[in-house]
Design an enzyme around this catalytic site. Sequence first.
Site, PDB file in Angstrom:
ATOM      1  N   ASP A  37       0.688  -8.290  -4.519  1.00 15.19           N
ATOM      2  CA  ASP A  37       0.932  -7.164  -3.625  1.00 15.19           C
ATOM      3  C   ASP A  37       1.767  -7.709  -2.453  1.00 15.19           C
ATOM      4  O   ASP A  37       2.117  -8.897  -2.389  1.00 15.19           O
ATOM      5  CB  ASP A  37      -0.379  -6.519  -3.176  1.00 15.19           C
TER       6      ASP A  37
HETATM    7  C1  BGC Z   1       0.410  -1.580  -1.554  1.00 10.65           C
HETATM    8  C2  BGC Z   1       0.719  -1.411  -3.028  1.00 10.65           C
HETATM    9  C3  BGC Z   1       2.169  -1.038  -3.213  1.00 10.65           C
HETATM   10  C4  BGC Z   1       3.040  -2.090  -2.550  1.00 10.65           C
HETATM   11  C5  BGC Z   1       4.526  -1.823  -2.669  1.00 10.65           C
HETATM   12  C6  BGC Z   1       1.407  -2.494  -0.864  1.00 10.65           C
HETATM   13  O1  BGC Z   1       1.230  -2.547   0.509  1.00 10.65           O
HETATM   14  O2  BGC Z   1      -0.893  -2.104  -1.412  1.00 10.65           O
HETATM   15  O3  BGC Z   1      -0.136  -0.447  -3.600  1.00 10.65           O
HETATM   16  O4  BGC Z   1       2.463  -0.918  -4.564  1.00 10.65           O
HETATM   17  O5  BGC Z   1       2.730  -2.142  -1.161  1.00 10.65           O
HETATM   18  O6  BGC Z   1       4.882  -0.773  -1.874  1.00 10.65           O
END
Ligand code: BGC
Length: 747
Positions: free
Chosen positions: A303
């Site tokens: 993430d």
């Molecule tokens: C979130 C994810 C997301 C990623 C890309 C993160 O902060 O937890 O769910 O896919 O950002 O935007």
Amino acid sequence: MRKISLFFICMIFTLPGFAQRGGISIDSIVSLMSIEEKVGQMTQVDLGVIAKGENCKLQTPQELDLSKLNLAITKYKIGSVLNVGCGSGTISLENWRKIIGSIQNENAKYSRLKIPVIYGVDAIHGVNYTVGGTLFPQQIGQAATWNPALVEQANAITAYETRASAIPWNFSPVLDIGRQPLWSRFFETYGEDVYLAKTMAKAAINGLQGKDVSSPYKVAACMKHFLGYSYPLSGKDRTPAWISDRELREYFVPTFQQAIESGAKTIMINSGDINGTPVHANYDILTVLLRNELGFKGVAVTDWEDIYKLEKVHRVASSKKEAVKMAIMAGIDMSMTPLDFEFTELLVELVKEGSIPESRINLSVKRILTLKKELGLFAYPFYPSDQYPKFGSKEYAEVSYQTACESVTLLKNQNTILPLTNTKEKIFVCGPSANSLNLLNGGWTHTWQGVDTLYNTKNKLSILQALRNNFGNNQILYAKGSSTDSLIDLQNCINQAAKADKIIVCLGEIPCTELPGNIDDLSLPKAQNTLVTKLLALNKPLILVCCFNRPRIIHDIVPASAAVIYAYLPGDEGGRAIADCISGKINPSGKLPFTYPKSVNDFVHYDHKTTEELSTDFSMNGYQPEFDFGFGLSYTNFTYSAMEFSKTTLSGNDSVEVSITITNAGKRAGKEVVQLYYKDLFASITPPVKKLCNFQKVELNSGESKKIRFILKKEDFSFINKALQRVTEAGEIEIQISNQHKRIYVN
Ligand code: BGC
């Protein structure tokens, strides 16, 4: 395949064999790659890194900065890009195709091996970062439909519109179980129940990926966030979870296991920690469990910035370099770095100095290239625009409307006050979500937090506008009365309401997700509580409409309200769906996918243990939620009779047929969810008082009866034992459907 445009011809690759779909050997490409090229494939940067403007403050509309892009391609050899530039807004279809076309084009021109770049996006409830895309109810509302066929259709449309935007990879669905209502991403889950969420997970993966993910209408799914992200002890985003191994496997693994069995191509990792180990550094979870035990063969992406956070936030690595080593050795394939290239430089160093074996990165690179090959990117980095005539079409909006209609959950309807059918009565409408598309859509809508009104899709109706369409301008009076947290000219609101016969108060929550969505208290904000209390004092029938990110506590105002409609975050067609429910054009059939708490600390789930039923007076009445899991009323009523089993003992691989007759005993057609629960009377791990193990949504005309059949096997009554094995123990099981109960012996 249709004719390829001139633009594409420039992009046909020169390496022998690359141009043909399926005709490439991943092993032979990997054997040609330098360490830098391999590490580049493992790097994912945000659009901001290659676009004009500063990171998180991009020029709009977004435009590539060709010199930045060139550096990313030639020096860092990046394999992947994501999203719209943090903090930036939605992008037009044409601009998406221009941006991604240029990335692929420049990559084909300047990279040595011309391996296409894979672009990923958060298309969370529809393609929410493309202007004019179809926006569906958020996942919690989709779960409330209890209609997997609709969820599959919604995801198929999302896949179509994502590929239309030239993007082949969607960071969806969220497969975290929603058992912590405080959590800011509760609305992104399929609710608290494992079976319901597993069923929806399968539907979502099928809808997104289909049978052939290289199709111009399919995308790679990304199940997230592995593992235990949704259950932080404090309820705050990305804070520690305390979950035993047994409970991890009982509640949090099955949705991912189901998605893996359904062929999900990618997985994103939980940013938080479980029992003191950040998941990004947890070999036991990322390799032993995910790869060896669950058999996942696809790509594991971090993430946002989570490798650096092993040092910066979790403090388990004393430098960024150590953090990179930890995460890669734990099992990460791709780093959502995403705002610089330090990860890339450090990983090259680690491999060159022998701290990470090259064989380890080869494994990840092969997974990434296999994904690109399966998506057909080597042959067609993206497909011609004329293949997508249905993008943002009326047909697709109707599927969203249907999903919103089936999600709307009627929780109270005293004296059958709803639907409102009197054409003369005045109806007063107020509240923060009455005239706001943003409050119907929630986070991940045109921007990350979904608050900005600038990008809202034209001609979509708020609840107020849809009510005006249904009842006529003369019948509807309106004053806002309150924002989500402050009263607005309360006296005017009360004066207007006093002129009406019925009052509709549309409650809401500010759109948000992740850290900005943290709250300390589940209570309904004071202003909204005051608004309703003052209006209730008028002694007129009052209807509550709730559009919340999570179940805010409404206990003080439910008893005196005549009706309660829970609408979740129903999306762009939610205004119509709610208004049509109020006017009776549709018959509600949504059922709660979670237990609605009565008070702020009362987080007991429907599948609780017997000890949780004990009350202070030592009776067994301790479980008293505001509304139970699976609950939802209809404008008709259903009765159940004649539950029968095909056998009374179930052993080995046998199955039993459970049948039941359901009758629509009311005056209008309607849909009902037949919910099959079981109770293991005695077990080596304290058994829950009941557990969902199957359901069917059926439609019946007034007066119609249907016999519904379920086939059950021993494993439907299984659980994780002390030795972490899934078992079904011998003994009596009680099956329950509505008011019908009957026992079967399992051995
Ligand atoms: C979130 C994810 C997301 C990623 C890309 C993160 O902060 O937890 O769910 O896919 O950002 O935007």
